[in-house]
Write a protein that holds these residues in place. Structure first.
Motif, short mmCIF file in Angstrom:
data_model
loop_
_atom_site.label_atom_id
_atom_site.label_comp_id
_atom_site.label_asym_id
_atom_site.label_seq_id
_atom_site.Cartn_x
_atom_site.Cartn_y
_atom_site.Cartn_z
N ARG A 52 0.86 -1.18 0.00
CA ARG A 52 0.00 0.00 0.00
C ARG A 52 0.90 1.24 0.00
O ARG A 52 1.97 1.24 0.59
N PHE A 53 0.43 2.30 -0.63
CA PHE A 53 1.21 3.54 -0.64
C PHE A 53 1.25 4.19 0.75
O PHE A 53 2.08 5.05 1.01
N ARG A 99 -12.30 1.75 6.70
CA ARG A 99 -12.86 2.89 5.98
C ARG A 99 -13.44 3.93 6.95
O ARG A 99 -13.30 5.13 6.75
N TYR A 100 -14.07 3.44 8.03
CA TYR A 100 -14.68 4.36 8.99
C TYR A 100 -13.64 5.25 9.65
O TYR A 100 -13.77 6.48 9.64
N VAL A 101 -12.60 4.65 10.23
CA VAL A 101 -11.62 5.47 10.97
C VAL A 101 -10.83 6.37 10.02
O VAL A 101 -10.47 7.49 10.38
N TRP A 130 -8.77 3.11 0.99
CA TRP A 130 -9.51 3.97 0.06
C TRP A 130 -9.79 3.29 -1.27
O TRP A 130 -10.81 3.55 -1.90
N CYS A 131 -8.88 2.45 -1.72
CA CYS A 131 -9.08 1.77 -3.01
C CYS A 131 -9.23 0.26 -2.78
O CYS A 131 -8.64 -0.29 -1.85
N GLY A 132 -9.98 -0.37 -3.64
CA GLY A 132 -10.11 -1.83 -3.55
C GLY A 132 -8.81 -2.53 -3.88
O GLY A 132 -8.47 -3.55 -3.29
N LYS A 133 -8.06 -1.97 -4.82
CA LYS A 133 -6.78 -2.56 -5.23
C LYS A 133 -5.76 -1.43 -5.34
O LYS A 133 -5.99 -0.44 -6.02
N CYS A 134 -4.63 -1.60 -4.66
CA CYS A 134 -3.59 -0.57 -4.67
C CYS A 134 -2.52 -0.92 -5.70
O CYS A 134 -2.05 -2.06 -5.77
N VAL A 142 5.36 4.31 -7.98
CA VAL A 142 5.83 5.45 -7.19
C VAL A 142 4.63 6.08 -6.51
O VAL A 142 3.48 5.91 -6.95
N ILE A 143 4.89 6.81 -5.44
CA ILE A 143 3.81 7.34 -4.61
C ILE A 143 2.84 8.22 -5.40
O ILE A 143 1.64 8.27 -5.11
N THR A 144 3.32 8.87 -6.45
CA THR A 144 2.43 9.72 -7.24
C THR A 144 1.43 8.91 -8.06
O THR A 144 0.51 9.48 -8.66
N ASP A 145 1.57 7.58 -8.08
CA ASP A 145 0.59 6.73 -8.75
C ASP A 145 -0.68 6.56 -7.90
O ASP A 145 -1.69 6.08 -8.40
N CYS A 146 -0.62 6.94 -6.63
CA CYS A 146 -1.77 6.78 -5.74
C CYS A 146 -2.94 7.62 -6.25
O CYS A 146 -2.79 8.81 -6.54
N LYS A 147 -4.11 6.99 -6.33
CA LYS A 147 -5.30 7.67 -6.84
C LYS A 147 -6.03 8.48 -5.77
O LYS A 147 -6.95 9.23 -6.09
N ASN A 148 -5.63 8.31 -4.51
CA ASN A 148 -6.32 9.00 -3.42
C ASN A 148 -5.35 9.72 -2.49
O ASN A 148 -5.53 9.73 -1.28
N ARG A 149 -4.33 10.35 -3.07
CA ARG A 149 -3.32 11.00 -2.24
C ARG A 149 -3.90 12.14 -1.41
O ARG A 149 -3.36 12.49 -0.37
N ARG A 150 -5.00 12.73 -1.87
CA ARG A 150 -5.61 13.82 -1.09
C ARG A 150 -6.12 13.30 0.26
O ARG A 150 -6.06 14.00 1.27
N LYS A 151 -6.61 12.07 0.28
CA LYS A 151 -7.17 11.50 1.50
C LYS A 151 -6.23 10.52 2.20
O LYS A 151 -6.30 10.35 3.41
N MET A 152 -5.40 9.84 1.45
CA MET A 152 -4.56 8.79 2.01
C MET A 152 -3.52 9.38 2.97
O MET A 152 -2.86 10.37 2.67
#
Length: 201
Positions: A52-53, A99-101, A130-134, A142-152
């Motif tokens: 996971r990222f 997901r809750y926490v 945040w994602c079903g599959k990372c 690379v970390i910039t591949d993360c699709k949810n960096r705003r929340k992750m």
């Protein structure tokens, strides 16, 4: 934007967490403990390493985390006891709980930010949900591949924070989780406590 005094803000944030079913306590940032050994536990003790990222090797090292902590004076420790979903031997913590926490911590950080604490930064609990599959597992990721960096956000452990020592410094005692090995995985013998952290000021 109205900026509340930091101690008033901490009360507001604590009340928010309690409304969500958790608890929180303030801590001075210089009481947050980091250690190189924590990252070793990720590398050799957790099957989530590199998957996971929000986990090492993508997360800040303990030294980088300590350098970030040096820029803060006050923080808020957050805890949730138990689980809100169904666990299985393959999953000690339910997807619903993860997901809750993580949603609560994102909302908490956002609340502090919009209250004028623009440095607010959260460390969440569990592996990222945040994602079903990372895509972190893919070759050359690379970390910039993360699709949810705003929340992750990384967990405290993933960033090299000694959760047990930090909780003890705030007056919280944590017990080591006890598990029993069963077919397909393991089950908890004691309730899960999820501990997270919000750097405030």
């Amino acid at each position: 934007m109205k900026k509340y005094p930091v101690e008033e803000e901490i009360v507001r944030l604590t009340n928010f967490i309690r409304e969500k079913g958790g608890d929180a306590t303030p801590i001075d940032a210089d009481k947050i403990v980091t250690g190189e050994w924590v990252r070793m536990k990720c590398l050799f003790g957790c099957n989530g390493f590199g998957r996971r990222f929000s986990c090492p090797p993508y997360t800040p090292t303990p030294a980088e985390t300590q350098a970030a902590l040096d820029g803060y004076s006050r923080a808020l420790l957050v805890r949730f006891d138990g689980d809100v979903g169904k666990t299985t031997p393959e999953r000690l913590v339910s997807r619903e709980m993860t997901r809750y926490v993580q949603t609560v911590m994102f909302e908490l950080e956002e609340m502090a930010f919009y209250d004028g604490f623009y440095k607010a930064f959260g460390y969440t609990g569990h592996q990222c949900g945040w994602c079903g599959k990372c895509t972190a597992k893919e070759k050359g990721a690379v970390i910039t591949d993360c699709k949810n960096r705003r929340k992750m956000r990384p967990s405290m452990e993933a960033a090299g924070i000694d959760v047990y020592a930090t909780c003890a410094a705030a007056g919280w005692e944590l017990d080591v989780l006890e598990c029993t090995e069963v077919a397909g995985g393991s089950v908890l013998n004691t309730p899960m406590t999820t501990v997270m952290l919000l750097l405030v000021e």
